[in-house]
Design a protein around this motif. Structure first.
Motif, PDB file in Angstrom:
ATOM      1  N   GLY A  30       0.357  -1.075   0.013  1.00 39.10           N
ATOM      2  CA  GLY A  30       0.034  -0.314  -0.168  1.00 39.10           C
ATOM      3  C   GLY A  30       0.594   1.696   0.192  1.00 39.10           C
ATOM      4  O   GLY A  30       0.455   2.056  -0.289  1.00 39.10           O
ATOM      5  N   TRP A  31       1.453   1.217   0.852  1.00 39.90           N
ATOM      6  CA  TRP A  31       2.802   2.687   0.880  1.00 39.90           C
ATOM      7  C   TRP A  31       3.106   2.420  -0.668  1.00 39.90           C
ATOM      8  O   TRP A  31       3.530   3.657  -1.061  1.00 39.90           O
ATOM      9  CB  TRP A  31       4.060   1.690   1.932  1.00 39.90           C
ATOM     10  N   VAL A  32       3.683   1.184  -0.905  1.00 42.26           N
ATOM     11  CA  VAL A  32       4.533   1.373  -2.507  1.00 42.26           C
ATOM     12  C   VAL A  32       4.008   2.161  -3.388  1.00 42.26           C
ATOM     13  O   VAL A  32       4.272   3.209  -4.695  1.00 42.26           O
ATOM     14  CB  VAL A  32       5.196   0.391  -2.561  1.00 42.26           C
ATOM     15  N   LEU A  33       2.167   1.598  -3.462  1.00 42.49           N
ATOM     16  CA  LEU A  33       1.306   2.260  -3.965  1.00 42.49           C
ATOM     17  C   LEU A  33       1.218   3.719  -4.493  1.00 42.49           C
ATOM     18  O   LEU A  33       0.650   4.253  -5.245  1.00 42.49           O
ATOM     19  CB  LEU A  33       0.214   1.122  -4.311  1.00 42.49           C
ATOM     20  N   LEU A  34       0.944   4.123  -2.890  1.00 41.52           N
ATOM     21  CA  LEU A  34       1.114   4.984  -2.358  1.00 41.52           C
ATOM     22  C   LEU A  34       2.105   6.413  -3.053  1.00 41.52           C
ATOM     23  O   LEU A  34       1.346   7.443  -3.709  1.00 41.52           O
ATOM     24  CB  LEU A  34       0.593   5.811  -1.249  1.00 41.52           C
ATOM     25  N   VAL A  36       4.159   5.827  -5.695  1.00 40.20           N
ATOM     26  CA  VAL A  36       3.995   5.880  -7.334  1.00 40.20           C
ATOM     27  C   VAL A  36       3.192   6.490  -7.560  1.00 40.20           C
ATOM     28  O   VAL A  36       3.177   7.176  -8.218  1.00 40.20           O
ATOM     29  CB  VAL A  36       3.978   3.942  -7.885  1.00 40.20           C
ATOM     30  N   LEU A  37       2.044   5.727  -6.973  1.00 35.02           N
ATOM     31  CA  LEU A  37       0.756   7.633  -7.740  1.00 35.02           C
ATOM     32  C   LEU A  37       1.312   9.218  -7.527  1.00 35.02           C
ATOM     33  O   LEU A  37       1.222   9.536  -8.126  1.00 35.02           O
ATOM     34  CB  LEU A  37      -0.219   7.073  -6.531  1.00 35.02           C
ATOM     35  N   THR A  38       1.555   9.101  -6.641  1.00 36.91           N
ATOM     36  CA  THR A  38       2.682  10.344  -6.321  1.00 36.91           C
ATOM     37  C   THR A  38       3.439  10.787  -6.825  1.00 36.91           C
ATOM     38  O   THR A  38       3.327  12.378  -7.712  1.00 36.91           O
ATOM     39  CB  THR A  38       2.931  11.031  -4.166  1.00 36.91           C
ATOM     40  N   ALA A  39       4.139   9.761  -7.236  1.00 41.52           N
ATOM     41  CA  ALA A  39       5.518  10.420  -8.128  1.00 41.52           C
ATOM     42  C   ALA A  39       4.711  10.573 -10.104  1.00 41.52           C
ATOM     43  O   ALA A  39       5.014  11.491  -9.861  1.00 41.52           O
ATOM     44  CB  ALA A  39       6.580   9.164  -8.240  1.00 41.52           C
ATOM     45  N   ALA A  41       1.873  11.650 -10.105  1.00 39.59           N
ATOM     46  CA  ALA A  41       1.072  13.326 -10.809  1.00 39.59           C
ATOM     47  C   ALA A  41       2.421  14.058 -10.502  1.00 39.59           C
ATOM     48  O   ALA A  41       1.897  15.201 -11.180  1.00 39.59           O
ATOM     49  CB  ALA A  41       0.496  12.848  -9.176  1.00 39.59           C
ATOM     50  N   GLU A  42       3.051  14.200  -9.532  1.00 38.31           N
ATOM     51  CA  GLU A  42       3.892  15.208  -9.580  1.00 38.31           C
ATOM     52  C   GLU A  42       4.790  15.471 -10.911  1.00 38.31           C
ATOM     53  O   GLU A  42       4.737  16.641 -11.963  1.00 38.31           O
ATOM     54  CB  GLU A  42       4.894  15.003  -8.861  1.00 38.31           C
ATOM     55  N   LEU A  43       5.394  14.060 -11.549  1.00 37.99           N
ATOM     56  CA  LEU A  43       6.144  14.088 -12.420  1.00 37.99           C
ATOM     57  C   LEU A  43       5.082  14.475 -13.836  1.00 37.99           C
ATOM     58  O   LEU A  43       5.261  14.907 -15.452  1.00 37.99           O
ATOM     59  CB  LEU A  43       6.892  12.477 -13.025  1.00 37.99           C
ATOM     60  N   GLY A  44       3.600  13.853 -14.022  1.00 41.94           N
ATOM     61  CA  GLY A  44       2.785  13.445 -15.174  1.00 41.94           C
ATOM     62  C   GLY A  44       2.372  15.089 -15.093  1.00 41.94           C
ATOM     63  O   GLY A  44       1.900  15.535 -16.223  1.00 41.94           O
ATOM     64  N   GLY A  45       1.719  15.521 -14.039  1.00 37.48           N
ATOM     65  CA  GLY A  45       1.332  17.241 -13.841  1.00 37.48           C
ATOM     66  C   GLY A  45       0.209  17.091 -13.846  1.00 37.48           C
ATOM     67  O   GLY A  45      -0.980  17.857 -14.851  1.00 37.48           O
ATOM     68  N   PHE A  46      -0.142  15.720 -13.297  1.00 41.13           N
ATOM     69  CA  PHE A  46      -1.683  15.815 -13.171  1.00 41.13           C
ATOM     70  C   PHE A  46      -2.300  16.553 -12.258  1.00 41.13           C
ATOM     71  O   PHE A  46      -2.272  15.659 -10.799  1.00 41.13           O
ATOM     72  CB  PHE A  46      -2.124  13.885 -13.646  1.00 41.13           C
ATOM     73  N   ASP A  47      -2.650  17.805 -11.707  1.00 44.24           N
ATOM     74  CA  ASP A  47      -3.531  18.390 -11.320  1.00 44.24           C
ATOM     75  C   ASP A  47      -4.268  17.887 -10.356  1.00 44.24           C
ATOM     76  O   ASP A  47      -4.143  17.291  -8.885  1.00 44.24           O
ATOM     77  CB  ASP A  47      -4.135  19.557 -12.086  1.00 44.24           C
TER      78      ASP A  47
END
Length: 60
Positions: A30-34, A36-39, A41-47
């Motif tokens: 769960g922590w790894v998935l969180l 990865v999703l954060t990375a 969102a930041e790198l892809g620019g998904f607001d």
């Protein structure tokens, strides 16, 4: 007859409880998935995803 008594006794007895570590791999995943999703969102620019993952907003 003795075999039948042993079989019935072993079927009715509760199995030994788990060592208590069965939830730890799920917590780690769960922590790894969180992260990865954060990375993503930041790198892809998904607001929208960045806003959904903004935990500081929930604690203000």
């Amino acid at each position: 007859m003795a075999d039948a008594d042993r079989k019935t006794l072993s079927e009715t007895s509760d199995p030994a409880p788990a060592s208590g570590g069965t939830w730890m791999p799920w917590l780690a995943v769960g922590w790894v998935l969180l992260l990865v999703l954060t990375a993503v969102a930041e790198l892809g620019g998904f607001d929208d995803l960045r806003l959904a993952l903004d935990f500081q907003r929930h604690f203000r």
